[in-house]
Design a protein around this motif. Structure first.
Motif, PDB file in Angstrom:
ATOM      1  N   LEU A 179       0.917  -1.132  -0.083  1.00 13.92           N
ATOM      2  CA  LEU A 179      -0.040   0.089  -0.016  1.00 13.92           C
ATOM      3  C   LEU A 179       0.932   1.194   0.057  1.00 13.92           C
ATOM      4  CD1 LEU A 179      -2.850   1.267   0.111  1.00 13.92           C
ATOM      5  CD2 LEU A 179      -2.792   1.341   2.682  1.00 13.92           C
ATOM      6  N   ASP A 221       1.228   5.316  -0.422  1.00 17.68           N
ATOM      7  CA  ASP A 221       0.575   6.651  -0.110  1.00 17.68           C
ATOM      8  C   ASP A 221       1.473   7.856  -0.638  1.00 17.68           C
ATOM      9  OD1 ASP A 221      -0.507   8.966   1.297  1.00 17.68           O
ATOM     10  OD2 ASP A 221      -2.122   7.607   1.576  1.00 17.68           O
ATOM     11  N   ARG A 233       6.587   9.940  -0.282  1.00 19.30           N
ATOM     12  CA  ARG A 233       5.759   8.700  -0.147  1.00 19.30           C
ATOM     13  C   ARG A 233       6.054   7.731   0.894  1.00 19.30           C
ATOM     14  NH1 ARG A 233       6.164   4.611  -5.503  1.00 19.30           N
ATOM     15  NH2 ARG A 233       7.913   3.851  -4.397  1.00 19.30           N
ATOM     16  N   HIS A 276      -2.812  13.824  -4.397  1.00 18.29           N
ATOM     17  CA  HIS A 276      -2.611  12.821  -3.272  1.00 18.29           C
ATOM     18  C   HIS A 276      -3.117  11.638  -4.065  1.00 18.29           C
ATOM     19  CE1 HIS A 276      -3.719  10.946   0.865  1.00 18.29           C
ATOM     20  NE2 HIS A 276      -2.673  10.193   0.176  1.00 18.29           N
ATOM     21  N   ARG A 326      -2.946   7.382  -3.843  1.00 16.53           N
ATOM     22  CA  ARG A 326      -2.927   5.904  -3.207  1.00 16.53           C
ATOM     23  C   ARG A 326      -2.714   5.000  -4.123  1.00 16.53           C
ATOM     24  NH1 ARG A 326      -7.278   8.717  -0.331  1.00 16.53           N
ATOM     25  NH2 ARG A 326      -6.373   9.532   1.834  1.00 16.53           N
ATOM     26  N   ARG A 361      -2.646   0.676  -4.662  1.00 17.96           N
ATOM     27  CA  ARG A 361      -2.693  -0.757  -3.837  1.00 17.96           C
ATOM     28  C   ARG A 361      -1.845  -1.654  -5.190  1.00 17.96           C
ATOM     29  NH1 ARG A 361      -5.418  -1.932   0.560  1.00 17.96           N
ATOM     30  NH2 ARG A 361      -7.198  -0.054   0.971  1.00 17.96           N
TER      31      ARG A 361
END
Length: 445
Positions: free
Chosen positions: A36, A38, A59, A112, A114, A116
């Motif tokens: 994960l 970010d 990050r 921003h 994100r 996966r």
């Protein structure tokens, strides 16, 4: 402390769920490591980094958490500079590298993202990790007054120990690379203003301005030949402005920048030339502490010249010059006539030199102006002629400068009680070289 890596990767569109099975020629390791990631991306309010294909992010998640600055090189390759810092403020060493793009404007969060990620290693036939393949589920959001959300899936293959043949192997299953841009560029899309394109002479100037921006990034990283390449780009612009009566103020500012860059570049060339000349001598003719004295002479001067370059590249004067160059437009009045006049300047410089009213260096400067003006006008034959001429004249000028330096070093060596024989010998070799260069010019021009 920042670290640098070079990454080469390609993006692909997903082909169903999960990793495509049966990629011939590689062995897939693992069942897909879950990560994960970010990341918060920083840029100026008008997205100056994104416009140049540069990304700056902080990050978390994964083995390389921290600040990442990604700089385009060519094609699929990018330089990635990492600073392992946890703070939300952009590390100074990274902010300094992009000053030529931001020009002092503040950096703030603009996006921003994100991700996966599922990650696999691809082994070659020898069991080495040739590449990494990742499948990303991306959720992205712009930050600021007009927030937008986007989501997509993509596959990336990044080379590790393998060469570009790995891409060819993988693409038998994944198909052709995706045309999708980097994640940030894909998110921002139309918010990134596009630079207007022009043809002809103005287009040529825009190409040189772009080259200056590229070399600005490289100079701040102390890359080889970057000062020289920026100097050439600025000279090309100034030559075009001179040929077509461009802004006098802009020409003077380019002259200022060229002078600062020239000092550093000329020292680099001269030092390299003298070291090569010493290396070509039989060792029994290299008397005294010649090589060490050469180093002691040039090292502090090169450091001072480098410091002056960096001071100039951090100045408001330089930022103002770049801003003006990005908007310059030339109104061409009788372009053929202006090019003819530029050619005539070369002939006049030759006459002046023959009548002892000028020098071969003046001929060289006129020939350079004619060369770059011809390049801008698409006159390749004339540009090639002027390039050959400036190369021959450059050999002569290098000899002139080398003789001046050798005389000064030789005198100081003698005053210090050292053997000055080798400097005199090299001085004679340079004089002979200059005479041969001058004779060749008279025969061929």
């Amino acid at each position: 402390m920042a670290t640098r890596t070079k990454e080469t990767e390609r993006k692909y569109e997903p082909v169903g769920e999960g990793l495509p099975a049966g990629v011939p020629g590689v062995t897939v390791v693992g069942s897909g490591e879950d990560l994960l990631l970010d990341a918060v991306y920083h840029d100026t309010a008008d997205l100056r980094l994104a416009r140049s294909g540069v990304t700056l992010r902080r990050r978390s998640g994964g083995a390389d958490a921290g600040w990442h600055l990604k700089l385009p090189i060519e094609g699929d390759a990018r330089d990635e500079i990492r600073a392992k810092k946890d703070g939300k403020r952009v590390p100074k060493e990274l902010a300094d590298l992009v000053l030529g793009l931001t020009r002092g404007e503040p950096l703030a969060p603009v996006a921003h993202i994100r991700t996966r990620r599922k990650r696999w290693e691809l082994l070659d036939k020898n069991g080495k990790v040739a590449a990494e393949l990742v499948e990303d589920d991306v959720e992205a959001q712009t930050l600021g007054e007009n927030e937008q959300m986007k989501a997509w899936r993509e596959i990336e293959v990044e080379l590790v120990a393998g060469g570009r043949e790995v891409f060819e192997t993988v693409e038998r299953t994944l198909g052709r690379p995706s045309k999708a841009p980097a994640k940030l560029i894909r998110l921002l899309g139309e918010r990134i203003p596009k630079r207007p394109k022009a043809d002809g002479v103005t287009g040529y100037v825009q190409q040189q301005v772009e080259e200056m921006r590229r070399q600005d990034l490289r100079i701040r990283q102390d890359a080889d030949d970057a000062v020289h390449r920026m100097r050439v780009a600025s000279r090309r612009i100034r030559s075009v402005l001179q040929a077509h009566r461009g802004s006098r103020t802009l020409k003077e500012e380019l002259r200022w920048l060229g002078t600062v860059l020239g000092e550093a570049r000329d020292l680099e060339v001269l030092y390299g030339h003298l070291r090569q000349s010493i290396g070509e001598l039989p060792e029994e003719l290299v008397l005294g502490n010649v090589r060490q004295r050469l180093t002691e002479t040039f090292a502090p001067r090169e450091q001072q010249a480098r410091a002056k370059v960096m001071e100039a590249l951090r100045s408001k004067r330089y930022f103002a010059l770049l801003n003006r160059l990005e908007t310059v437009k030339l109104r061409l009045n009788d372009p053929k006539g202006r090019l003819r006049k530029t050619k005539k300047r070369v002939a006049k410089a030759w006459r002046d030199e023959a009548n002892n009213r000028g020098s071969l260096h003046d001929v060289r400067k006129a020939a350079k102006r004619a060369r770059y003006a011809a390049e801008a006008a698409g006159k390749e034959k004339l540009a090639r002629r002027m390039k050959k001429l400036t190369k021959r004249l450059g050999a002569h000028q290098d000899s002139v400068v080398a003789r001046q330096e050798l005389r000064a070093i030789g005198i100081q060596s003698h005053l210090d009680g050292d053997n000055a024989y080798t400097y005199g010998l090299l001085h004679g070799c340079e004089l002979h070289r200059a005479e041969n260069a001058k004779k060749a010019l008279r025969r061929k021009v």
